[in-house]
Design a protein around this motif. Structure first.
Motif, PDB file in Angstrom:
ATOM      1  N   THR A  20       0.854  -1.181   0.000  1.00 32.31           N
ATOM      2  CA  THR A  20       0.000   0.000   0.000  1.00 32.31           C
ATOM      3  C   THR A  20       0.891   1.232   0.000  1.00 32.31           C
ATOM      4  O   THR A  20       1.926   1.249   0.672  1.00 32.31           O
ATOM      5  N   HIS A  30      -2.851   0.625  -4.065  1.00 26.31           N
ATOM      6  CA  HIS A  30      -2.333  -0.693  -3.723  1.00 26.31           C
ATOM      7  C   HIS A  30      -1.713  -1.282  -4.983  1.00 26.31           C
ATOM      8  O   HIS A  30      -2.247  -1.118  -6.082  1.00 26.31           O
ATOM      9  N   ARG A  48      -7.336  -2.807  -1.677  1.00 28.14           N
ATOM     10  CA  ARG A  48      -6.386  -3.830  -1.229  1.00 28.14           C
ATOM     11  C   ARG A  48      -6.865  -5.226  -1.629  1.00 28.14           C
ATOM     12  O   ARG A  48      -6.077  -6.083  -2.010  1.00 28.14           O
TER      13      ARG A  48
END
Length: 63
Positions: A20, A30, A48
């Protein structure tokens, strides 16, 4: 000169690393990048979960 990317919260799923970071506009991004030799896979995602799915389903091309 662009700011350097400072990855945080890095995990490894097989040969793929998921991290990240904040882009140049301050948005959280991400990335998933394969560390296998001569693979070249890397992609940026807004979530994510999407980066982790890409890491889990990635298969390096046979060379």
């Amino acid at each position: 000169m662009p700011r350097p990317i400072r990855p945080r919260n890095v995990i490894r799923i097989g040969p793929v690393q998921v991290a990240t970071y904040y882009d140049g506009r301050g948005r959280e991004k991400h990335t998933a990048a394969c560390t296998a030799p001569r693979c070249g896979f890397s992609a940026d995602y807004d979530s994510r979960a999407a980066a982790e799915i890409a890491a889990r389903t990635h298969h390096c091309p046979v060379r």
